[in-house]
Structures are given as structure tokens and as C-alpha cells.
Design a protein around this motif. Structure first.
Motif, short mmCIF file in Angstrom:
data_model
loop_
_atom_site.label_atom_id
_atom_site.label_comp_id
_atom_site.label_asym_id
_atom_site.label_seq_id
_atom_site.Cartn_x
_atom_site.Cartn_y
_atom_site.Cartn_z
N LEU B 7 80.66 28.41 14.34
CA LEU B 7 80.48 29.80 13.90
C LEU B 7 81.58 30.20 12.93
CD1 LEU B 7 79.40 32.09 16.86
CD2 LEU B 7 78.28 31.76 14.66
N LEU B 8 82.82 29.81 13.25
CA LEU B 8 83.95 30.17 12.40
C LEU B 8 83.79 29.59 11.00
CD1 LEU B 8 87.06 29.84 14.72
CD2 LEU B 8 86.20 31.89 13.56
N VAL B 9 83.35 28.36 10.94
CA VAL B 9 83.17 27.70 9.66
C VAL B 9 82.12 28.44 8.85
CG1 VAL B 9 82.37 25.60 8.53
CG2 VAL B 9 83.93 25.45 10.48
N SER B 10 81.02 28.80 9.48
CA SER B 10 79.96 29.46 8.73
C SER B 10 80.39 30.84 8.25
CB SER B 10 78.69 29.55 9.58
OG SER B 10 78.89 30.48 10.61
N VAL B 11 81.23 31.50 9.01
CA VAL B 11 81.74 32.80 8.59
C VAL B 11 82.57 32.63 7.31
CG1 VAL B 11 83.35 34.64 9.17
CG2 VAL B 11 81.81 33.76 10.90
N PHE B 32 77.12 40.63 5.25
CA PHE B 32 77.83 41.39 6.27
C PHE B 32 78.95 40.60 6.94
CE2 PHE B 32 76.29 39.63 10.16
CZ PHE B 32 75.01 39.18 9.89
N SER B 33 79.95 41.36 7.33
CA SER B 33 81.09 40.75 7.97
C SER B 33 80.91 40.81 9.48
CB SER B 33 82.36 41.50 7.55
OG SER B 33 82.15 42.87 7.70
N PRO B 34 81.52 39.90 10.21
CA PRO B 34 81.28 39.82 11.65
C PRO B 34 81.58 41.14 12.36
CG PRO B 34 82.49 37.91 10.89
CD PRO B 34 82.43 38.87 9.74
N LEU B 95 68.76 47.80 14.05
CA LEU B 95 70.18 47.90 13.73
C LEU B 95 70.32 47.72 12.22
CD1 LEU B 95 72.04 45.76 16.44
CD2 LEU B 95 71.03 48.05 16.61
N VAL B 96 71.36 48.31 11.66
CA VAL B 96 71.71 48.03 10.27
C VAL B 96 73.16 47.60 10.23
CG1 VAL B 96 72.17 49.01 7.99
CG2 VAL B 96 69.99 49.45 9.12
N VAL B 97 73.40 46.43 9.64
CA VAL B 97 74.75 45.90 9.50
C VAL B 97 74.97 45.59 8.03
CG1 VAL B 97 76.36 44.11 10.22
CG2 VAL B 97 74.60 44.90 11.80
N ASP B 98 75.79 46.38 7.39
CA ASP B 98 76.16 46.15 5.98
C ASP B 98 74.95 45.82 5.12
OD1 ASP B 98 78.65 46.58 6.94
OD2 ASP B 98 79.30 44.49 6.86
N GLY B 99 73.94 46.65 5.20
CA GLY B 99 72.79 46.51 4.32
C GLY B 99 71.69 45.60 4.81
N VAL B 143 67.82 44.87 19.39
CA VAL B 143 68.81 43.81 19.62
C VAL B 143 70.21 44.42 19.74
CG1 VAL B 143 67.54 41.98 18.44
CG2 VAL B 143 69.06 43.49 17.13
N ALA B 144 71.14 43.57 20.20
CA ALA B 144 72.57 43.91 20.15
C ALA B 144 73.23 42.89 19.24
CB ALA B 144 73.17 43.85 21.55
N ILE B 145 74.39 43.23 18.69
CA ILE B 145 75.09 42.27 17.82
C ILE B 145 76.56 42.19 18.21
CG2 ILE B 145 75.54 44.02 16.02
CD1 ILE B 145 75.13 41.64 13.98
N LEU B 146 77.10 40.97 18.18
CA LEU B 146 78.53 40.73 18.33
C LEU B 146 78.86 39.52 17.47
CD1 LEU B 146 81.20 41.51 19.80
CD2 LEU B 146 80.63 39.76 21.49
N GLY B 147 79.92 39.62 16.70
CA GLY B 147 80.22 38.54 15.76
C GLY B 147 79.10 38.45 14.74
N GLU B 148 78.49 37.30 14.66
CA GLU B 148 77.35 37.12 13.76
C GLU B 148 76.12 36.73 14.56
OE1 GLU B 148 78.19 34.61 10.51
OE2 GLU B 148 79.40 36.18 9.58
#
Lengths: 281, 545
Positions: B7-11, B32-34, B95-99, B143-148
Motif C-alpha cells: 500500500l505504501l509503495v502504491s501511495v 486523492f491523498s490517503p 463519499l467524495v474524496v478529493d474529487g 462505504v467507509a474509507i481509511l487510507g486508500e
């Protein structure tokens, strides 16, 4: 059975919902292996016990959407199952809907492990909510009733039957399919007893001071549409009206005093005969 | 661990790529950022995004966006529509996350679209068994979101984790066996480093619980049953073994207070719904709100709205948290308009009953005990074999659809229904996977004969400040904004805006089909939008260009 529709005791008068119990003591073993997709082989699970079992299953599994009285629910879109069915015209058709559901609707199929026998019992119960009109013999004469409808009683001034008649009441072309003779008599004697919201009256005062009155064809949170007595259609935004009022009564007169018992019986016989399929004589 | 590294690498890669490709994106912000826990706690101050089902952890559904306001809301126009391919009703709150917008669909699918255009990035279709046990439609609420990572409940009672950039399935955990009557419809709630989620199936004799899962692995961290087992406090409020099949489903999303470290969650009806003879006692913690420790899931306090319910009055409402002045003192309160017809203000630090009054037609209780808030029942209103008329009807004075609160007006807003229904009781034995309801109901009047409205309630007095009539009964949620607006919808297919102070109608549009969801609002490139699902379509509105 001859049923006389005299007046004043409507609840006791009509007892003709007769279920014919075929009385099979043992089910043919072949039924246990019926295919899931039923074809029109008829329903042999239709004893009084089967209907009762079907009723219990219905109350438990189906009533959440269709209502405890199977009369449907506007909100869930679940149809009324006590009158003419829109999607099935045979036992096999009802079976298939229960077994397979109706795609694109909230009607899901029953669980795969529900035995066919249970589904057939449900079919028997749903059928028991209607009845065979041939099992009803009415005292009145439909032909005479037809003449009353178009003549002395002037029902056709307001109601259409098969494209002929007025617009100021419900189309009665298929009224016999969904109403019992008792319902029909009650409507003739006491039209205010049960008035569908479509036939309530709305009186709307516009900002111009003009008051318009008509049948409440449709009303929602922000607007309403009416048809006045000249059949003009009007649509209003509520916020543009000075005020409006709703009369939850029928515009139909009672025939309790203007027709005799015999004439009422004849009219009921005629109305009960109004259905898509012509009953064999 | 391996998973977390990936996950970190993909971020990192995405952040680098995003910086280079801004010019090709319809969205000005980089991809969008995590979403960190800190961002979720502070979600109100990020009003361009809608980061969880109820907008913020306090579930007020109040947005600081004000470019659409009482002066210009009449200029709203449709910007885009997204047609859900599976025909069913839509209860989704995107949900909307950074567009990027994440929309859930029936039965349990997710689609990611450009929030400016409604055009698709990816979709996830959940593989579903064909022997679902669901009471009331194929619904999913979000849905819920945490990180990506997105987290979604599915109808077959699983919890799935989906990569927010691609829609790839990361893990799929069975929460409970669907063929025993369990299902899941509500959006999960992120609490710190856990995914907290409830369960549905209250009509199938389940035993309700609230779970927390590890977002990286899908492993369960804790489970708190909301029906106590033998030896636990409250087990003696169930006669015999009725606790085993007592329902109390937890089928809507809860709220969280970071300062008190308490999770608040509503619980559903005891089972069987309409026959209380087989489960004598108060039936804790059915029809309650439970406060759980945010780390351990232990029950800190509870408040039962309807002890020994026999009318299906689930306390499945989203708890709204706010700090308000109450009788001259600043209080940490919880506001709750219950399905049973009563509105309550509670102290959320300890569950103390502060005030409660009817906000809709009800005939089953004489009132609430002024000290404890326990209802004082009208005798003889339990369902019978022959049927008895009771108000509210089974669908309740309100239900699962979200209420709203405005920090500006200090008012609580709820969709309410003044109806009545005939209730029946039946005798049923529990069979695993079968419905276990013990009766049912029927209407004896057309829906048009009943009164419905949006009501604004003062939480200090529990009095109705204003109401806006709608018809027929609505099942839409409510969203409020700093623009002085209340957005909601109706069963007759309208989406509309009211003045939050006065209840005056400011704008409406006919969308043609029932609104069964709550609106949400967001901004892209500084331009505010408001989104609502109606029928099978998700519509997004903005001000005329």
C-alpha cells in the motif's frame, strides 16, 4: 346458492366466497418431483388444510411487503393479491413468480430449499383470496341492471364501461374482477364509505382569486392536478395557490332511496358481470 | 505486513504520478491523498470532501459549505446524472474524496466516478450467493474509507475491503453466515485504526452484535453482542433461552466522540418482532443506544428507548452528537428522534435522560417517565391475533434515514410520519434461516390519508419549532449547511431545500422516483455541489454557471 342482496345487513348477506375442497387424501407421488418451472398441470395442493398452510407461510414470509391482508403496499410497490393478478393468470404462473421472483423488482424468489409443495400451498392461499365468480349466483338480473345503468340510474353519465360513458367516476369495465357483490352494493348505498384518493375532491383558490374544483387526480408534496366537471385538466404548484382544501368524500349520490331492493340487486348483478373474460352462461 | 508495504509503495507512486498529470485531470487537486484518522476526526473542516456516511463522526450531517445558500439555492441546476445499472432502489450516500465520488449500488456493488462529471473510473461487483435471507430489499447505504481503502458491508453478511484507486478486492471477510439470516446493508464507521460495523437480520432471529476489524487484514479485533449472554448483565431480561434468537440487529451506522472515546450505536427490535410472549422481560439491549469503549468495544452505558418492544420500533437511527446549552449549562448531548414516536435528548457522557416528548402521532405510550425516560405504556396496545390499531405503524414515526442538525440554528431535523396500522400477533417457532417475526401489520387507510412532514425540533425543549408538510411518507435523510439550508427528498420523487431557520420552501425539483437516501454536499475546485439518489439515479446539482 342464491344470494339476495336485500339492504341494511350488508355484512351478513354475502357469504359466497366458496373454496372447493377437492379432498385428495394422498398426493400423487409424482407431485413430489415436480420441476421448479411449473407448467399448467393445475394445483392439487388446494384442500382447506393446504390453504391454511399457505396462509401461515404467507403471513410469515410475504406479509412484510404484501401486507398481512395481502392487499399490497404502495410504498414497497408490492401489489394487491386479493383481486386480479397482473403478472399471472394461472396457478402455474403464480407458482413461477414465487419460485423465480420478478426480475427488476423487490420480488425475490423463495429460498431454493423451500419444497414445491409449500409453494403450491401458497398458490392455493393466493387463489383463495379471490373466488370463482361462477360459484356466485346472484338474485339480480344483469341485463336489467345494464338498462338501469344506462337509463334510470344514469350511472353512465359519470362512469365509463368499455369506452362509453362519462369521466366523472372510475372506469367500471373490469369492476367485477376486484369487487365482491357486497362491496358493490355498499358502494351504491353508501358511496362515502370507501373513496379512493383519486376520487377525492380538491378545491383550489388561485392567486387570481379564481376557485377551481375537481377530482384529485394526483397530489404530491409541492403540486396537485385536478380534473374539473367539464373534464378540464389543471396542474397547480401549491406555493402559487392562495389556499386549497381536500374533501375526502365521494361525489356519487347514494342509491339507497332512489332504487328498489330489486333494482339494486339487478345493478349489482350487472356490475359483477363486468370483467375481461365473459363468464360462460 | 506484506500488504501494508504494498500500500505504501502504491501511495508513493500515485503521488508522484499525480503531480505530473494534473493538467490532464478534470480535477485540480492531485489524485486523492490517503485519508488518515486525523482527517476523519477533523472532517468538518474539510467540507470539500464527504468522508463518511454521516459526513462527520458526530453525524450532524452539517456542512460548512455556504456558496449555495438561502439567497441563491433557487438557481440550482442539474450538473450530471449517474444511472445505476442494477434496477432496485438506491439508498446510497456517496463519499467524495478529493474529487472522486464512491457510490454504492444494489445489491452490494461500488462505482468510483469523477465527482465533477459522474463518469466512471472503476467498479467493483460483489459476487453474491443466490440464497440470501433479507427482509426488506437489496439495499446498500455506502462505504467507509481509511487510507486508500474502502470498506463495504455486503448483503451476504461479509465485510470487504476495496482499493480506492482501482476497485480491486483487498480482502473479503465473512462477518456472519448469511444462510442463518444475517445480512449487512449499512456503511461501516472508522474508529481510529479499526473498521466498526453492525449486522442486519432482526427478522430472522439472529443475535445482534457490533464488530471491529483490522483494516489491513480483515481480522476481527472484537465483537460486542448487544444481547448479553448467560452471566452477563441484562441476560435475565430475556425469559428462558429467548436471548439466543432475540434479534437486536445493528443495521445502521453509529457515531463516535473522540474526546470521550465512545462509540454510539442504535439497536433494532427484539425478535420475534410482534409476539413478546416468548421473550418476557425488557429484552436488553434491543431498541437501545449503546455506548462502547472506542478501543475495547465494551459497553460503557446504554439507554433503552422501548423496553420489551412488540411493535418493531427499532432504535435504528443515526445518533447525532453536539455540545449545546441545556438549562443554562453546557452539555455533551445526543439527539434522537426514535421510531417509537418520541424525541429524546440524552447526556452522551453517561446516558442520562435529559428530556423527551412525542414528535409524531403515537398511541402506545402515555408519556415518558420524567426522570428515567422509560415509556409509560398504554395498557392493551400489544398486537393481538385479531389485530389492533396502533400508532406509529411498523415503519415508524421515523426510521433508519438520517436526521440532521445545524450548528447555526441549533435545531434538529427529522423526517416524520403520523400513521397508524393494525398489528397482528402470530405464534411461530424459530427455525434457523427462516423469518421469525411473530405477526405483522396492515394499513386500513390509503397512504394519502396520513400526514408526513419534515420537523425541526429544539433539543433543549423537545418542542417542534416548525414543520414542512410532505406527502406521502418520506424515507429520505436530511443534510444541513452553513448556507442556512436543509436539503432532503420525498417519496413522491422531489429533492428540495428549506430555510433551516423557518422551514420555508426555497427550491424543489421533481426527480421522478422515490428518494430513499440522504443528500450529501461537497466541492470541487471551490464549486459546491449537492448530490442525491432518486429511483436508480444519482443526481448532482450545482449553481448555474
Amino acid at each position: 346458492m342464491i344470494i339476495h342482496l336485500g339492504r341494511l345487513k350488508p355484512n351478513l348477506r354475502w357469504l359466497a366466497i366458496s373454496i372447493v375442497a377437492l379432498g385428495f387424501s394422498d398426493y400423487p407421488s409424482s407431485l413430489l418431483f415436480q420441476s421448479a418451472q411449473a407448467e399448467d398441470a393445475g394445483n392439487l395442493y388446494n384442500t382447506a388444510v393446504d390453504i391454511r398452510m399457505g396462509n401461515r407461510y404467507f403471513e410469515r414470509q410475504c406479509s412484510r411487503c404484501h401486507g398481512f391482508d395481502a392487499k399490497g403496499n404502495d410504498e414497497t410497490g408490492a401489489p394487491n393479491l386479493t383481486g386480479r393478478l397482473r403478472r399471472a393468470s394461472s396457478d402455474a404462473g403464480i407458482f413461477n413468480i414465487i419460485r423465480e421472483g420478478v426480475p427488476g423488482t423487490a420480488m425475490l424468489p423463495v429460498a431454493a430449499d423451500v419444497p414445491d409443495a409449500t409453494v403450491w400451498q401458497l398458490v392455493a392461499y393466493i387463489n383463495s383470496l379471490r373466488y370463482d365468480p361462477l360459484s356466485v349466483e346472484l338474485a339480480g338480473d344483469a341485463e336489467t341492471g345494464n338498462r338501469l345503468f344506462n337509463g334510470k340510474a344514469d350511472c353512465s353519465g359519470c362512469h365509463m364501461v368499455n369506452g362509453r360513458g362519462g369521466r366523472l367516476g372510475p372506469d367500471l369495465s373490469r369492476i367485477g374482477e376486484n369487487k365482491t357483490p357486497e362491496d358493490l352494493l355498499l358502494s351504491l348505498m353508501d358511496p362515502d364509505q370507501e373513496v379512493a384518493p383519486r376520487w377525492w375532491t380538491v378545491r383550489a383558490a388561485g392567486a387570481d382569486g379564481v376557485i377551481r374544483e375537481g377530482f384529485r387526480m394526483n397530489e404530491d408534496s409541492f403540486s396537485l392536478r385536478i380534473m374539473d366537471t367539464d373534464s378540464n385538466l389543471w396542474s397547480f404548484q401549491k406555493r402559487e395557490l392562495e389556499n386549497y382544501e381536500r374533501l375526502e368524500k365521494s361525489t356519487m349520490p347514494s342509491y339507497a332511496e332512489t332504487l328498489s331492493d330489486g333494482e339494486l340487486d339487478d345493478l349489482v348483478a350487472y356490475l359483477f358481470s363486468l370483467r375481461r373474460e365473459v363468464l360462460p352462461q | 505486513m506484506k500488504h501494508a508495504t504494498a500500500l505504501l509503495v502504491s501511495v508513493f507512486m500515485a503521488a508522484t504520478a499525480g503531480a505530473q498529470e494534473d493538467q490532464f485531470s478534470t480535477v485540480i487537486t492531485p489524485a486523492f491523498s490517503p485519508i488518515t484518522w486525523e482527517r476523519l476526526v477533523d472532517a468538518r473542516n474539510e467540507p470539500n470532501n464527504w468522508l463518511m456516511y454521516s459526513g462527520t463522526l458526530d453525524s450532524q450531517r452539517y456542512s460548512l459549505l455556504d456558496s449555495i445558500n438561502t439567497d441563491n439555492v433557487g438557481q440550482l441546476e442539474m450538473k450530471w446524472a449517474y444511472q445505476i445499472p442494477v434496477i432496485d432502489r438506491a439508498e446510497t450516500v456517496p463519499l467524495v474524496v478529493d474529487g472522486i465520488m464512491f457510490i454504492t449500488e444494489a445489491p452490494s456493488n461500488v462505482v468510483a466516478v469523477d465527482a465533477r462529471t459522474g463518469r466512471e473510473y472503476w467498479r467493483y461487483d460483489h459476487e453474491m450467493p443466490d440464497d440470501l435471507r433479507i427482509c426488506c430489499g437489496r439495499n446498500n447505504r455506502g462505504v467507509a474509507i481509511l487510507g486508500e481503502t474502502l470498506f463495504m458491508s455486503t448483503l451476504d453478511a461479509h465485510l470487504v475491503a476495496i482499493d480506492a484507486r482501482t476497485g480491486n478486492l483487498l480482502w473479503d471477510t465473512e462477518v456472519a453466515p448469511h444462510d442463518s439470516g444475517y445480512s449487512k446493508t449499512a456503511a461501516p464507521l472508522i474508529v481510529k485504526d479499526k473498521v466498526v460495523t453492525g449486522i442486519a437480520g432482526g427478522e430472522f432471529g439472529i443475535r445482534g452484535f457490533i464488530d471491529a476489524y483490522d483494516p489491513a487484514t480483515g481480522e476481527r479485533e472484537w465483537r460486542t453482542y448487544v444481547i448479553p449472554g448467560p452471566g452477563e448483565f441484562g441476560n435475565d431480561t430475556w425469559s428462558d433461552d429467548s436471548w439466543k434468537t432475540g434479534g437486536a440487529a445493528t443495521w445502521i451506522t453509529g457515531s463516535y466522540d473522540a474526546d470521550l472515546n465512545q462509540i454510539y450505536w442504535g439497536t433494532g427490535n427484539p425478535g420475534p418482532d410482534w409476539n413478546g410472549d416468548v421473550r418476557l422481560g425488557d429484552n436488553l439491549y434491543s431498541d437501545s443506544v449503546v455506548a462502547l469503549n472506542g478501543d475495547s468495544g465494551e459497553i460503557v452505558w446504554h439507554f433503552q428507548f422501548t423496553p420489551h418492544d412488540v411493535h418493531d420500533y427499532d432504535s435504528i437511527q443515526v445518533p447525532i452528537l453536539a455540545d449545546i446549552e441545556f438549562n443554562g449549562r453546557q452539555r455533551q448531548v445526543m439527539m434522537w428522534a426514535n421510531r417509537n414516536g418520541f424525541y429524546y435528548t440524552l447526556d452522551r457522557s453517561n446516558g442520562e435522560f435529559l428530556i423527551g416528548k412525542p414528535y409524531a402521532a403515537q398511541t402506545w405510550a402515555q408519556g415518558l417517565d420524567p426522570v428515567t425516560g422509560r415509556p409509560i405504556r398504554v395498557p392493551g396496545m400489544a398486537p393481538t391475533y385479531e389485530g389492533i390499531m396502533v400508532s406509529p405503524p411498523i415503519v415508524g414515526a421515523t426510521n433508519w434515514y438520517s436526521p440532521g442538525y445545524s450548528q447555526d440554528t441549533g435545531l434538529f431535523y427529522v423526517t416524520s410520519f403520523d400513521g397508524e396500522q393494525e398489528f397482528f400477533k402470530r405464534d411461530e417457532d424459530y427455525e434457523e434461516g427462516e423469518r421469525f417475526t411473530g405477526g405483522g401489520g396492515r394499513y386500513t387507510s390509503p397512504m394519502d390519508a396520513f400526514h408526513s412532514s419534515i420537523r425541526a425540533i429544539n433539543p433543549e425543549t423537545a418542542e417542534i419549532e416548525w414543520e414542512f408538510p410532505i406527502m406521502p411518507r418520506s424515507s429520505a435523510g436530511i443534510t444541513t449547511t452553513a448556507g442556512g439550508l436543509v436539503f432532503t427528498g420525498s417519496a413522491d420523487g422531489y429533492f428540495f431545500a428549506l430555510d433551516a431557520s423557518s422551514g420555508e420552501e426555497l427550491w424543489n425539483i421533481s426527480l421522478g422516483r422515490r428518494v430513499h437516501a440522504a443528500p450529501m454536499t461537497f466541492a470541487v475546485d471551490g464549486e459546491q455541489f449537492v448530490t442525491i439518489a432518486s429511483g436508480n439515479v444519482v443526481y448532482t446539482f450545482g449553481l448555474r454557471d
